[in-house]
Design a protein around this motif. Sequence first.
Motif, PDB file in Angstrom:
ATOM      1  N   GLU A 195      -0.735  15.782  -9.225  1.00 19.43           N
ATOM      2  CA  GLU A 195      -1.985  15.334  -8.776  1.00 19.43           C
ATOM      3  C   GLU A 195      -1.465  13.903  -8.108  1.00 19.43           C
ATOM      4  O   GLU A 195      -1.182  13.175  -8.615  1.00 19.43           O
ATOM      5  N   GLU A 196      -1.985  13.941  -6.758  1.00 15.50           N
ATOM      6  CA  GLU A 196      -1.648  12.557  -5.899  1.00 15.50           C
ATOM      7  C   GLU A 196      -2.742  11.542  -6.480  1.00 15.50           C
ATOM      8  O   GLU A 196      -3.912  11.868  -6.592  1.00 15.50           O
ATOM      9  N   VAL A 197      -2.202  10.428  -6.686  1.00 11.33           N
ATOM     10  CA  VAL A 197      -3.178   9.448  -7.434  1.00 11.33           C
ATOM     11  C   VAL A 197      -3.001   7.970  -6.512  1.00 11.33           C
ATOM     12  O   VAL A 197      -3.842   7.224  -6.628  1.00 11.33           O
ATOM     13  N   GLN A 198      -1.878   8.114  -5.679  1.00  3.37           N
ATOM     14  CA  GLN A 198      -1.839   6.735  -4.902  1.00  3.37           C
ATOM     15  C   GLN A 198      -1.157   7.324  -3.559  1.00  3.37           C
ATOM     16  O   GLN A 198      -0.169   8.200  -3.497  1.00  3.37           O
ATOM     17  N   ARG A 199      -1.581   6.560  -2.391  1.00  2.10           N
ATOM     18  CA  ARG A 199      -0.983   6.838  -1.051  1.00  2.10           C
ATOM     19  C   ARG A 199      -1.078   5.972  -0.132  1.00  2.10           C
ATOM     20  O   ARG A 199      -2.465   5.676   0.032  1.00  2.10           O
ATOM     21  N   GLY A 200      -0.295   4.939   0.240  1.00  3.53           N
ATOM     22  CA  GLY A 200      -0.540   3.847   1.007  1.00  3.53           C
ATOM     23  C   GLY A 200       0.465   3.705   1.941  1.00  3.53           C
ATOM     24  O   GLY A 200       1.453   4.683   1.881  1.00  3.53           O
ATOM     25  N   SER A 201       0.234   2.664   2.924  1.00  2.87           N
ATOM     26  CA  SER A 201       1.542   2.617   3.898  1.00  2.87           C
ATOM     27  C   SER A 201       1.644   1.073   4.114  1.00  2.87           C
ATOM     28  O   SER A 201       1.164   0.327   3.891  1.00  2.87           O
ATOM     29  N   THR A 202       3.300   1.294   4.247  1.00  6.26           N
ATOM     30  CA  THR A 202       3.730  -0.472   4.383  1.00  6.26           C
ATOM     31  C   THR A 202       3.338  -1.132   5.452  1.00  6.26           C
ATOM     32  O   THR A 202       3.574  -2.273   5.470  1.00  6.26           O
ATOM     33  N   ARG A 203       2.556  -0.230   6.399  1.00  8.24           N
ATOM     34  CA  ARG A 203       2.126  -1.296   7.571  1.00  8.24           C
ATOM     35  C   ARG A 203       0.785  -2.201   7.018  1.00  8.24           C
ATOM     36  O   ARG A 203       0.486  -3.027   7.809  1.00  8.24           O
ATOM     37  N   THR A 204       0.207  -1.884   5.964  1.00  8.22           N
ATOM     38  CA  THR A 204      -0.744  -2.747   5.511  1.00  8.22           C
ATOM     39  C   THR A 204      -0.223  -3.853   4.288  1.00  8.22           C
ATOM     40  O   THR A 204      -1.117  -4.417   3.735  1.00  8.22           O
ATOM     41  N   LEU A 205       1.171  -3.799   4.341  1.00  6.36           N
ATOM     42  CA  LEU A 205       1.706  -4.943   3.676  1.00  6.36           C
ATOM     43  C   LEU A 205       1.148  -6.418   3.893  1.00  6.36           C
ATOM     44  O   LEU A 205       1.142  -6.802   4.878  1.00  6.36           O
ATOM     45  N   VAL A 206       0.530  -7.242   2.903  1.00  2.80           N
ATOM     46  CA  VAL A 206       0.229  -8.588   3.175  1.00  2.80           C
ATOM     47  C   VAL A 206       1.574  -9.352   3.758  1.00  2.80           C
ATOM     48  O   VAL A 206       1.729 -10.097   4.496  1.00  2.80           O
ATOM     49  N   PHE A 207       2.574  -9.193   2.745  1.00  4.71           N
ATOM     50  CA  PHE A 207       3.734  -9.723   3.024  1.00  4.71           C
ATOM     51  C   PHE A 207       4.872  -8.857   3.091  1.00  4.71           C
ATOM     52  O   PHE A 207       4.922  -8.172   2.136  1.00  4.71           O
ATOM     53  N   ASP A 208       5.615  -8.741   4.204  1.00  4.37           N
ATOM     54  CA  ASP A 208       6.728  -7.691   4.374  1.00  4.37           C
ATOM     55  C   ASP A 208       8.019  -7.824   3.769  1.00  4.37           C
ATOM     56  O   ASP A 208       8.032  -9.335   3.449  1.00  4.37           O
ATOM     57  N   PRO A 209       8.851  -7.177   3.782  1.00  9.38           N
ATOM     58  CA  PRO A 209      10.224  -7.370   3.018  1.00  9.38           C
ATOM     59  C   PRO A 209      10.847  -8.708   3.477  1.00  9.38           C
ATOM     60  O   PRO A 209      11.238  -9.436   2.642  1.00  9.38           O
ATOM     61  N   ALA A 210      10.922  -9.150   4.756  1.00  3.34           N
ATOM     62  CA  ALA A 210      11.703 -10.368   5.277  1.00  3.34           C
ATOM     63  C   ALA A 210      10.756 -11.559   4.663  1.00  3.34           C
ATOM     64  O   ALA A 210      11.245 -12.132   4.321  1.00  3.34           O
TER      65      ALA A 210
END
Lengths: 275, 275
Positions: A195-210
């Motif tokens: 059952e899918e419980v989470q699905r998000g997109s990294t385009r909505t990260l407040v702080f990105d990897p860099a």
Amino acid sequence: MRLATVITEAGSTAAALDEDGIWRRLPAPDLSALMAAGPIRLDDLTDPLLGAVPVQPLPSPGKVVCCGLNYGDHIFEMGRELPAYPTLFTKYADTLIGPGEPIELPAGLKVDWEAELAVVVGTALWRAGRDVAAAAIAGYTVANDVSVRDWQNRTSEWFQGKAWDRSTPIGPVIVTPDEVDVAAGVEVICRVNGEEVQRGSTRTLVFDPADLLAYISTFTILRPGDVVLTGTPGGVGAGRKPPRYLVDGDVVETEIPGIGTLRNAVAFHAGPAHQ
Amino acid sequence: MRLATVITEAGSTAAALDEDGIWRRLPAPDLSALMAAGPIRLDDLTDPLLGAVPVQPLPSPGKVVCCGLNYGDHIFEMGRELPAYPTLFTKYADTLIGPGEPIELPAGLKVDWEAELAVVVGTALWRAGRDVAAAAIAGYTVANDVSVRDWQNRTSEWFQGKAWDRSTPIGPVIVTPDEVDVAAGVEVICRVNGEEVQRGSTRTLVFDPADLLAYISTFTILRPGDVVLTGTPGGVGAGRKPPRYLVDGDVVETEIPGIGTLRNAVAFHAGPAHQ
């Protein structure tokens, strides 16, 4: 390019997947050792490895730093406001497990899932700016920041709920940055028993990897093979009404399309979670 | 017995102080390496070391866990209540410096002192009770959990204010438990430029060293050479009205009578504390 630590009949080795989909040996027993020894040279690819199975890719990172509260929807479900600074805490190499391994914890804890994109440092970073940090990323992998919520919330400091040995799945492979567009968005998905419980997109990260690597490198050096977990999107069990926690035998799947899927069963045991 | 990592003209070595006050070589380049190799055998004592100077005793602990809010007077000065559980956070081996070394930080930060008793783990601990944990203590040393208060308070998680590389003095020696009666009370003292700013007694610890090791070992294994900082008594700069922070050139002395004194100057530099 996909990198992994694999096991074969001959033991453990660092490996890369070639254009024909065949794992080929890299000159170290695992990716931690390979990255500690210097830049990865893909002309080092040698033997094809038959029957290779990816295991925990990074057995000995010196630093595993995690960012909390980094997706807007998760921040709001935890009842908080958008942050000005990343919220950082730590795990250990001992905390990590690989694909297929059980999440081993004492029975009776409030155990929750947190699917995350993990960033692997490729070159040392010390007081780096964003551009230098971005260029130092060796690749991305999948992780689940499995959290013992009752211990996490015993005090202000989350560490004691986040660093239970053998509780954080990571892997199965590390994908180089040319194949993962975090800014455009990759999806971060968690399923429990299908059952899918989470699905998000990294385009909505407040702080990105860099951002995260640069920020952390302001106070502590990051070295090749260190790992940064970038936070989890909405949908954790603690954010539900009523809260939902994992039970013995639950199967947690953590997926980032384009990188891979981790599948880990919860294995509660009778050992003491006294104190 | 006093143990140390010392430097001599011939380089670095683990050492113990004999009954005549002479440092004698132990068979490893430092105490971290010695403790990783197995139990310390004092019949291994060999050469006398002339001109030996103690340096940072533990250059490579795998885990440095710190307890906050563990003395009643410090808890009240920070505006908090007596805790039911220890508040835990982490530093790295990179965070530690030795006796006499400068506390190196970028200018412009709110830097505070926190004199502490540190406990060194002697044998591996995993889900240990209090008695086993007490028996696993290799010794005690002095530390100062120097804290960058503005970064500590940016988020709920203190880690980013506590883990600045080369900011936490530790040493100068490790004293075995037979010589340190923590329950009866040893004094933990901090002076800034000769002025006493902190003095507490370990008899007022909320969680004593055995409590802390047992508690931590519930979730993560502790290994020989790992370090636990036990918290600071009242008198930190942030607790003053108005607050007082360290300035460039300040000399911080951290003393536990019966163990030793650390003397470290604050050396602010112009490097970026951007972000």
